[in-house]
Design a protein around this motif. Structure first.
Motif, mmCIF file in Angstrom:
data_model
loop_
_atom_site.group_PDB
_atom_site.id
_atom_site.type_symbol
_atom_site.label_atom_id
_atom_site.label_comp_id
_atom_site.label_asym_id
_atom_site.label_seq_id
_atom_site.Cartn_x
_atom_site.Cartn_y
_atom_site.Cartn_z
ATOM 1 N N GLY A 14 79.940 100.197 54.626
ATOM 2 C CA GLY A 14 81.231 100.033 55.258
ATOM 3 C C GLY A 14 81.668 98.587 55.357
ATOM 4 N N TRP A 15 80.749 97.691 55.684
ATOM 5 C CA TRP A 15 81.108 96.271 55.773
ATOM 6 C C TRP A 15 81.722 95.780 54.459
ATOM 7 C CZ3 TRP A 15 81.323 95.313 60.539
ATOM 8 C CH2 TRP A 15 80.271 95.416 61.452
ATOM 9 N N SER A 19 85.724 94.524 54.369
ATOM 10 C CA SER A 19 85.948 93.088 54.264
ATOM 11 C C SER A 19 86.956 92.786 53.166
ATOM 12 C CB SER A 19 84.629 92.352 54.005
ATOM 13 O OG SER A 19 83.974 92.881 52.876
ATOM 14 N N LYS A 20 87.424 91.556 53.166
ATOM 15 C CA LYS A 20 88.448 91.142 52.220
ATOM 16 C C LYS A 20 87.976 91.332 50.780
ATOM 17 C CE LYS A 20 91.249 87.100 50.992
ATOM 18 N NZ LYS A 20 91.510 85.664 51.314
ATOM 19 N N PRO A 21 88.732 92.039 49.939
ATOM 20 C CA PRO A 21 88.306 92.221 48.543
ATOM 21 C C PRO A 21 88.278 90.883 47.802
ATOM 22 C CG PRO A 21 90.070 93.750 49.126
ATOM 23 C CD PRO A 21 89.994 92.742 50.226
ATOM 24 N N CYS A 125 85.698 86.626 58.517
ATOM 25 C CA CYS A 125 84.483 87.431 58.728
ATOM 26 C C CYS A 125 84.307 87.828 60.192
ATOM 27 C CB CYS A 125 83.257 86.678 58.228
ATOM 28 S SG CYS A 125 82.917 85.144 59.132
ATOM 29 N N GLN A 126 85.376 87.800 60.981
ATOM 30 C CA GLN A 126 85.340 88.255 62.374
ATOM 31 C C GLN A 126 84.258 87.551 63.197
ATOM 32 O OE1 GLN A 126 84.888 92.542 62.239
ATOM 33 N NE2 GLN A 126 86.926 92.869 61.397
ATOM 34 N N MET A 127 83.980 86.293 62.919
ATOM 35 C CA MET A 127 82.924 85.580 63.644
ATOM 36 C C MET A 127 83.338 85.361 65.097
ATOM 37 S SD MET A 127 81.042 81.934 62.789
ATOM 38 C CE MET A 127 79.899 82.614 61.588
ATOM 39 N N LEU A 188 79.391 88.875 63.699
ATOM 40 C CA LEU A 188 80.218 88.648 62.518
ATOM 41 C C LEU A 188 80.228 89.879 61.627
ATOM 42 C CD1 LEU A 188 77.822 88.058 60.192
ATOM 43 C CD2 LEU A 188 77.726 85.910 61.432
ATOM 44 N N GLN A 189 81.095 89.835 60.628
ATOM 45 C CA GLN A 189 81.181 90.859 59.596
ATOM 46 C C GLN A 189 80.386 90.334 58.403
ATOM 47 O OE1 GLN A 189 81.818 92.305 56.791
ATOM 48 N NE2 GLN A 189 83.443 93.811 56.849
#
Length: 438
Positions: A14-15, A19-21, A125-127, A188-189
């Motif tokens: 899922g990550w 996440s951004k392609p 990355c949602q840090m 983070l992601q």
């Protein structure tokens, strides 16, 4: 020698999909040579490649990834950049205070490297530097928290003990009886972070993706053969964790353990209000075989539990199908107020463990080096050991490098079939003994 097993992570993570392609770099074709060649573009390999390129600006650094960046183990973990040591073999989970302080320095250095890069390149990355909860529901888990509290006091690290009546204000759920909050962890992601790091390497790093190495010839130079050509390295660096054994090193010393996660669809505004608690957080279990839970900044809930021993280091989709039911049961226990929330993705990811919880750092053979075996701390420990290995190869020394060089490395495992029997029995017993923590 032929490489006997190749990475084979499925596309279920899922990550990776959330996440951004990015457009992967082309696979290598033909023949080429380079002074520095690194195998593995996870946290360790990316950090090593970056630092080698900075230390040797006139050299070309080649980074080879068997799969697509972000699809492998570095993009599949729970997304905790951990700061604190946690020695599960010690009574207070800290153990030797000097060793714990050095581990803390290493982890903090890894965090600092990543924070600086995320800020510099604005990596999506949602840090979040929001700390972590270690939560317990069983009496045995509460005893673990009390012991760890004593260890943190000895280490002079901040923490907060939170009782059951206060926890819903933090986590929304009434499931847990006690939690120990430490403020230094970063969430983070992971796949988003790995992708962003790969897309912002120095100009003298060449990344080849989808280039699995099939055969290796060691000598004064190392020749790495793949399906469409070969790469010759003056100096080879292995940053591929348990797959280092497939390149002929540390054989029988690392344990590829898979753990499994599911992540939900985004919660609606009404579901968010029903859940309550903080808008994002992460909770690890007091029992190491229990369930890790995260609420992400995009309002999803992640559940991670269950373990398998995959000796070849490769994923097996049948386990995803088996463990998603366990994830749903764990979710329902914790979040009964969200009966209609479903999972969007379920996946497994590898940990490179050793029985003595030591990794390897240094020279494996003439002109072959490695930083291998992060023992569940891949985000921070992989990052810092990759960077420090590149510094050591440039002739630098400091206290952390000396500490890593003096570490004895992973110890030997028993031979098969005793190894698989023993590991599988321990995993089953640990998950059973975790009780409601799972």
């Amino acid at each position: 020698m032929k490489v006997s097993s190749l990475p084979a992570d499925d596309d279920s993570c899922g990550w990776f999909h959330l996440s951004k392609p990015r457009s992967p770099e082309p696979a290598h074709r033909g023949q080429r040579s380079a002074r520095w060649v690194i195998i593995g573009a996870g946290f360790t390999g990316l950090a090593c490649a970056r630092q080698l390129a900075l230390n040797f600006p006139d050299d070309e650094v080649v980074l080879v990834e068997a799969q697509e960046v972000g699809l492998g183990p570095s993009g599949r973990n729970a997304g905790f950049a951990i700061d604190l040591p946690h020695d599960i073999g010690a009574d207070d989970y800290i153990g030797d205070i000097a060793l714990a302080r050095t581990s803390l320095k290493l982890n903090l250095a890894g965090q600092s490297i990543l924070r600086d890069l995320v800020d510099q390149y604005r990596i999506d990355c949602q840090m979040k530097a929001c700390g972590k909860y270690q939560a317990a529901v069983e009496n045995r888990g509460i005893a673990v928290l009390d012991a760890y509290r004593r260890g943190l006091e000895k280490l002079d690290q901040p923490f907060q003990m939170i009782d059951a009546e206060e926890l819903p204000e933090h986590l929304g759920t009434h499931f847990y009886r006690k939690a120990l909050f430490t403020p230094g962890a970063v969430l983070l992601q992971p796949s988003g972070l790995v992708k962003g790091l790969a897309d912002n390497l120095p100009a003298n790093v060449t990344l080849y993706e989808r280039t699995p190495i099939l055969e290796v010839e060691y000598g004064a130079k190392t020749v790495l053969k793949h399906a469409h050509g070969s790469i010759t390295a003056d100096k080879l660096i292995l940053a591929n964790n348990s797959f280092g054994m497939r390149f002929g090193f540390l054989q029988g010393r690392m344990l590829p353990i898979y753990t499994y996660a599911s992540i939900t669809r985004p919660l609606t505004e009404e579901e968010q209000a029903r859940l309550g608690g903080k808008p994002f957080w992460g909770a690890i279990p007091a029992d190491p075989f229990g369930t890790t839970v995260r609420r992400t900044p995009d309002n999803r809930l992640l559940i991670r539990n269950s373990f398998t021993f995959n000796p070849d280091g490769r994923s097996n989709r049948k386990y995803n199908e088996r463990f998603v039911r366990r994830h749903k049961a764990s979710f329902d226990q914790r979040f009964p107020m969200l009966p209609d929330v479903t999972f969007d993705y379920t996946w497994g990811g590898a940990l490179a463990m050793s029985r003595n919880h030591n990794g390897f750092f240094g020279e494996l053979a003439p002109n072959v080096y490695g930083a291998l075996g992060c023992n569940g701390l891949g985000v921070t420990r992989g990052t810092v050991t990759g960077k420090l290995l590149a510094d050591w190869l440039a002739g630098q020394r400091d206290g952390l490098i000396d500490f890593l060089l003096q570490t004895p490395g992973p110890n030997s495992n028993p031979p098969e079939p005793f190894l698989s029997l023993g590991v599988n029995m321990n995993l089953k017993w640990g998950q059973y003994r975790a009780g409601r923590e799972s």
